[in-house]
Scaffold this active site. Structure first.
Site, PDB file in Angstrom:
ATOM      1  CB  THR A  59      -1.063   0.009   1.142  1.00 38.96           C
ATOM      2  OG1 THR A  59      -1.776  -1.061   1.071  1.00 38.96           O
ATOM      3  CG2 THR A  59      -1.813   0.989   1.166  1.00 38.96           C
ATOM      4  CB  CYS A  60       3.745   2.206   1.838  1.00 38.57           C
ATOM      5  SG  CYS A  60       3.286   2.105   3.828  1.00 38.57           S
ATOM      6  CG  ASP A  61       5.600   0.147  -4.175  1.00 36.04           C
ATOM      7  OD1 ASP A  61       4.623   0.135  -5.159  1.00 36.04           O
ATOM      8  OD2 ASP A  61       6.636  -0.392  -4.515  1.00 36.04           O
TER       9      ASP A  61
END
Length: 166
Positions: A59-61
């Site tokens: 998700t951060c990517d």
């Protein structure tokens, strides 16, 4: 204070909640070359600050890639992605993924950003997922604390908040 969960478990946030209309708190984080970065460094521009728990997760990517893509469409806007990942890991990740429109900065040293913006997760020493938009006069114009840290923010609302300031 905002209620946040991480993998559906409640967590404790350190610091003060930031709200629309507030003067944006200053902070000191580290650039990928270990030089200090503060809010004042980008004074006079619109700032979108994307906060992620760890750059090396799915998700951060995706969040960092999305704001990197959008950055090309913005004028006079600084986009920072803040995490507690080490600056070396952030630099490696950006290089491997062609991220060049977003500046990744690390809050690993003293959680200056995390505590100033109320996103430091006490139990995990990570930052809760959030997005802040700050105008050129350091006034907060958009805030999203994502209630479940593993979920995506509302990209469209954050992008519209930036566009409204241009």
């Amino acid at each position: 204070m905002v209620a946040i969960t991480f993998k559906n478990n409640p967590v404790t946030l350190q610091g003060s909640e930031v709200k629309v209309g507030d003067q944006a708190p200053n902070f000191t984080v580290l650039a990928n070359d270990l030089s200090p970065v503060t809010l004042d460094d980008s004074k006079g521009s619109v700032r979108l600050i994307s906060v992620v728990p760890s750059i090396d997760t799915g998700t951060c990517d995706a969040q960092t890639r999305r704001f990197n893509e959008e950055a090309a469409r913005f004028g006079n806007t600084t986009i920072l992605t803040v995490s507690v990942d080490l600056p070396f890991a952030q630099r490696r990740w950006c290089g491997a993924n062609g991220i060049d429109n977003v500046q990744t900065v690390s809050d690993h040293r003293d959680l200056s950003f995390g505590k100033a913006y109320g996103v430091a997760i006490e139990e995990l020493r990570l930052l809760a997922r959030a997005v802040f938009v700050i105008d050129s006069n350091n006034v907060v114009t958009y805030v999203e604390y994502v209630s479940e840290a593993t979920e995506h923010p509302n990209y469209e609302a954050a992008i519209e908040a930036v566009k409204a300031l241009q």
